[in-house]
Design an enzyme around this catalytic site. Structure first.
Site, PDB file in Angstrom:
ATOM      1  CG  ASP A 120      -3.736  -1.489   4.757  1.00 18.45           C
ATOM      2  OD1 ASP A 120      -3.971  -2.204   3.750  1.00 18.45           O
ATOM      3  OD2 ASP A 120      -2.633  -1.431   5.321  1.00 18.45           O
ATOM      4  CE  LYS A 132      -2.953  -3.784   7.305  1.00 18.90           C
ATOM      5  NZ  LYS A 132      -1.541  -3.775   7.711  1.00 18.90           N
ATOM      6  CG  ASP A 157      -0.339  -5.124   4.777  1.00 21.41           C
ATOM      7  OD1 ASP A 157      -1.095  -4.136   4.665  1.00 21.41           O
ATOM      8  OD2 ASP A 157       0.006  -5.595   5.868  1.00 21.41           O
ATOM      9  CD  GLU A 170      -1.244  -0.144   2.213  1.00 22.35           C
ATOM     10  OE1 GLU A 170      -1.397   0.738   3.077  1.00 22.35           O
ATOM     11  OE2 GLU A 170      -0.797  -1.277   2.488  1.00 22.35           O
ATOM     12  NE  ARG A 183       6.552   0.132   1.720  1.00 22.16           N
ATOM     13  CZ  ARG A 183       7.319  -0.573   2.559  1.00 22.16           C
ATOM     14  NH1 ARG A 183       8.460  -1.104   2.136  1.00 22.16           N
ATOM     15  NH2 ARG A 183       6.933  -0.763   3.799  1.00 22.16           N
TER      16      ARG A 183
END
Length: 487
Positions: free
Chosen positions: A258, A265, A335, A337, A339
């Site tokens: 991620d 991030k 970010d 993502e 869910r």
């Protein structure tokens, strides 16, 4: 994995590299628990000089005194004179992890099958070492473990060890997946690992690739994965006994790496985002373990796998995606993502039919802010949430019940779609739960947020290593077993 056997022999007469005994605090004094030789019991008088406090996770090694055949005596703290299962589990894990290779005899309090099972779990988890990428590794894992117990010859104790071996094998398999480098473990590779893990267990595996996901309307998983050259997958694992006593569905977040996508991030600490698939790893291990244990509960797992990358085809803030089932979502932050992929998995689980659905995910940084690195959060239908907490307590994991306040739901309102993928800053763990609730269609449900406990970036403790922890597997299995008992 270390080899563990039960023995009813006097542990102090066994030749071994190390012998483990329990220390505790009684009336402000350190004592050695159990029926031990006077030479061992007498060590308590020198506790201060030896640095022994009897506290949990403490392991102090001393040369074996007279009457002990092992070369080293390990004093493992259990806290109190009546340690519970988790204290025994942690003491065994800390001792085995600290002692490393060779033959270790465990002479912790193991008077009944429950204690035997806890000690076996702790020892086998403490023996875990991840050295897949090391060409010259000086870490020597424990290889031979003997668990001394007066109940060694009983069927219940033998069954407890057999169960511990299956459960810890599942947890350690989940740890391996979490610890794998993201260039090795991408969605298709994870799907292959799931097929390999399920082989010979009777678990049926179905895999949807990116084309099938788009055709099937899985807009959440497809959208998150569209920025990567390595496409997303949805893996369905179905364990179905001949006459199921109950049906449980498990949905796991499997973001194999991620970056945050376009909403990228910060670079610092991003390497830990290889662990963003810990929920899917826990689900895979739970389904396989349930099958190996011969559960009479049908358990179906959904691994929602994608790599969240900021490529030229990546999802953008302000995109609107259509989820499985038709609900539209405005993506305000790429970010958030997890869910999105989980929502598709929840819809699939509900469509397939189940008595209850649990989802497990490293979902929010807000979970870590609220509960820290060792306590997971659980939200959902009140009775199911309580059932998860009870299962966690029985299994020795920490899950704290959290609410889903109705007043936070409006923060997820979108100006252009049915719902937005993020709400306000306040209560971020809870708004994530509220988002997922929208996709459960009233099915009894709980959401387990394991963001902090899934990956240990600090020092090892108890039976918990650095890196992937395998958190959630024991709780999910205990939940499934609880459903069996209810039926």
């Amino acid at each position: 994995m270390a080899d563990l056997t039960l023995t009813g022999k006097n542990p102090f007469s066994l030749a071994a590299d190390a012998l483990v005994v329990a220390t505790a605090v009684v009336d402000d004094a350190v004592v050695v628990l159990g029926d031990v030789p006077d030479s061992v019991r007498g060590l308590a008088a020198h506790a201060r000089a030896l640095g022994v406090s009897g506290a949990l996770d403490e392991v102090v090694r001393v040369p074996a005194p007279t009457g002990v055949e092992a070369g080293v005596l390990a004093l493992a703290g259990v806290g109190t004179s009546a340690p519970d299962a988790e204290a025994l589990r942690r003491a065994a894990g800390a001792a085995v992890r600290t002692l490393g290779g060779g033959r270790t005899v465990l002479a912790l309090p193991a008077d009944d099958a429950d204690a035997v099972g806890a000690i076996a779990e702790g020892a086998l988890l403490g023996a875990y070492v991840f050295n897949r990428y090391r060409t010259a590794d000086e870490t020597t894992p424990a290889t031979v473990l003997e668990l001394a117990s007066p109940a060694a010859r009983t069927r219940a104790a033998k069954d407890a060890v057999e169960r511990a071996e299956i459960v810890t094998s599942a947890i350690n398999a989940a740890r391996d997946l979490v610890n794998a480098a993201p260039n090795d473990l991408f969605p298709a590779a994870f799907a292959d690992a799931a097929k390999a893990a399920a082989k010979g267990t009777g678990v049926k595996v179905t895999i949807l690739d990116e084309k099938a996901l788009v055709a099937g309307g899985y807009g959440g998983i497809a959208g998150v994965g569209q920025g990567s050259t390595r496409g997303p997958r949805l893996v369905k694992l179905a364990y179905t006994p001949s006459r199921p006593a109950a049906r449980v569905a498990l949905v796991g977040k499997g973001i194999t790496f991620d970056t945050g996508g376009i909403s990228i991030k910060p670079a610092k600490g991003m390497e830990a985002m290889k662990s963003d698939m810990a929920g899917a790893a826990a689900v895979l291990s739970t389904v396989v373990a349930a099958a190996r244990l011969g559960s009479d509960v049908a358990v179906t797992g959904y691994l929602c796998l994608a790599e969240n990358m900021p490529g030229g085809g990546a999802q953008r803030p302000a995109d609107v995606v259509t989820m499985r089932g038709g609900k539209t979502v405005e993506v305000l932050n790429t970010d958030a993502e997890g869910r999105l992929v989980m929502a598709d998995g929840l819809v699939a689980a509900v469509e397939d039919g189940t008595d209850v659905v649990l989802d497990i995910a490293t979902l929010t940084g807000a979970q870590i802010i609220a509960l820290g690195d060792r306590v997971s959060g659980v939200m959902g239908t009140d009775d199911v949430r309580g059932e998860v907490v009870a299962a966690a307590e029985a299994a020795g994991e920490q899950f704290w019940p959290m609410p889903l306040p109705a007043e936070l739901r409006p923060s997820l309102d979108s100006k252009v779609a049915d719902i937005a993928n993020i709400g306000g800053r306040a209560g971020g763990m809870l708004t994530a739960g509220l988002f997922l609730q929208e996709f459960t269609d009233g099915t009894p449900w709980a959401h387990l947020d394991i963001a902090g406990p899934a990956f240990n970036e600090g020092a090892a403790y108890g039976y918990t290593p650095v890196g992937g922890t395998g958190v959630g597997v024991r709780t999910l299995l205990a939940f499934v077993e609880g459903r069996s008992a209810k039926a």
